[in-house]
Motif scaffolding. Structure first.
Motif, PDB file in Angstrom:
ATOM      1  N   THR A 249       0.830  -1.202   0.000  1.00 53.74           N
ATOM      2  CA  THR A 249       0.000   0.000   0.000  1.00 53.74           C
ATOM      3  C   THR A 249       0.868   1.258   0.000  1.00 53.74           C
ATOM      4  OG1 THR A 249      -1.850  -1.088   1.128  1.00 53.74           O
ATOM      5  CG2 THR A 249      -1.723   1.303   1.306  1.00 53.74           C
TER       6      THR A 249
ATOM      7  N   LEU B 220      -5.166   2.858  -1.255  1.00 51.72           N
ATOM      8  CA  LEU B 220      -5.955   1.966  -0.398  1.00 51.72           C
ATOM      9  C   LEU B 220      -7.070   1.273  -1.172  1.00 51.72           C
ATOM     10  CD1 LEU B 220      -6.120   4.396   2.609  1.00 51.72           C
ATOM     11  CD2 LEU B 220      -5.131   2.102   2.724  1.00 51.72           C
TER      12      LEU B 220
ATOM     13  N   HIS C  71      -4.631   1.444   6.455  1.00 48.41           N
ATOM     14  CA  HIS C  71      -4.502   0.147   5.789  1.00 48.41           C
ATOM     15  C   HIS C  71      -5.047  -0.962   6.681  1.00 48.41           C
ATOM     16  CE1 HIS C  71      -2.464  -3.149   3.508  1.00 48.41           C
ATOM     17  NE2 HIS C  71      -2.407  -3.673   4.718  1.00 48.41           N
TER      18      HIS C  71
END
Length: 299
Positions: A76, A150, A104
């Motif tokens: 991410t 995300l 996350h």
């Protein structure tokens, strides 16, 4: 509960200087930001073992599929860096890196489900943390990269946050908590959250959700603790958790403001030093120019 006051962060320039300064308050900010860390449930996969009759080896059957495996935190963060490649001043980058790790973990919890109050909370936090960023265009580009990394829609975040803000501005302390008996788009959103929070669907409480709730109260001019208590009750959310997380949020804003003020002082001080160093040089150049003109005129 006292109302959250708007924090006007001072504009910060001289990015090259920012990268050189080690502000002690920044460390305090990061330490304080630990309060924004979230625990995440382990993504355990069911594994079944059975012994073969012809041999002693074990056969492992994994019950999950590749699509069940969420990306790692590193992936991410790498996606974010790919989407926004420009350097970010350290005082902002420190907080952003912390935020993206924590979000996350929230994003990939099994009980996570996007909702507009969560979006309003994140947008509120992001906009207040990034106030005073040197470039408005870059600030929005960072937001786009952050949410996209995300695997969510940044436009949806902005649209839903604006929708809730506009609705809240037209509410009062009493009407705000009476949404279950009313019809409307936002009322439907809040009723859906209340139903899921009661255990009839996926709902994962977070600090961004708490900030979103308080933002609704701010815009409706209804920040009294009793109103928040009633709103939490109809939404089936624990008020004690909300109070605790709002305290963390206020403290975070305070620490960030202190760090920015220290950084601005450093930048101003360095700018003044450079100006002082250039003054003698300018004087010498002016003397040389005058002397040259004098000598030339007497040839």
């Amino acid at each position: 509960m006292a109302s959250l006051t708007s924090v006007a962060f001072t504009s910060i320039g001289q990015t090259s200087c920012q990268r050189k300064v080690n502000v002690s308050s920044t460390r305090s900010l990061v330490s304080n930001f630990e309060g924004f860390r979230f625990r995440t449930s382990l993504f355990c996969h069911c594994v079944r073992f059975r012994a073969s009759s012809s041999s002693s080896r074990m056969i492992i059957q994994c019950m999950s599929t590749a699509t069940d495996v969420p990306p790692t935190v590193a992936e991410t963060k790498m996606n974010f860096l790919k989407l926004y490649k420009r350097p970010i001043p350290s005082i902002y980058n420190t907080v952003l890196q912390e935020l993206i790790v924590q979000q996350h973990l929230m994003r990939y919890k099994r009980t996570y489900q996007y909702d507009p109050v969560f979006a309003l909370g994140f947008v509120t936090v992001y906009d207040r943390l990034m106030e005073g960023y040197p470039s408005d265009e870059d600030r929005e580009a960072i937001f786009q990269a952050y949410i996209t990394a995300l695997k969510e829609d940044p436009e949806q975040y902005r649209i839903d946050a604006q929708k809730l803000e506009e609705w809240a501005r037209g509410q009062t302390a009493s009407s705000l908590v009476e949404f279950p008996s009313k019809e409307g788009e936002v009322e439907g959103i809040l009723n859906d959250i209340a139903e899921r929070a009661s255990g009839k669907g996926n709902f994962s409480y977070s600090r961004f959700f708490a900030v979103g709730l308080f933002r609704l109260l701010e815009l409706a001019n209804a920040t009294e603790p009793t109103v928040l208590e009633k709103l939490c009750a109809v939404l089936n959310v624990n008020k004690r958790s909300v109070d605790r997380d709002l305290d963390v949020y206020r403290n975070l804003l305070s620490k960030l403001l202190q760090a920015k003020e220290l950084l601005k002082e450093y930048v101003d001080r360095e700018k003044k030093k450079r100006e002082e160093r250039t003054e003698p040089q300018k004087a010498n150049e002016a003397i040389k120019k005058c002397l040259g003109e004098y000598l030339y005129s007497h040839q």
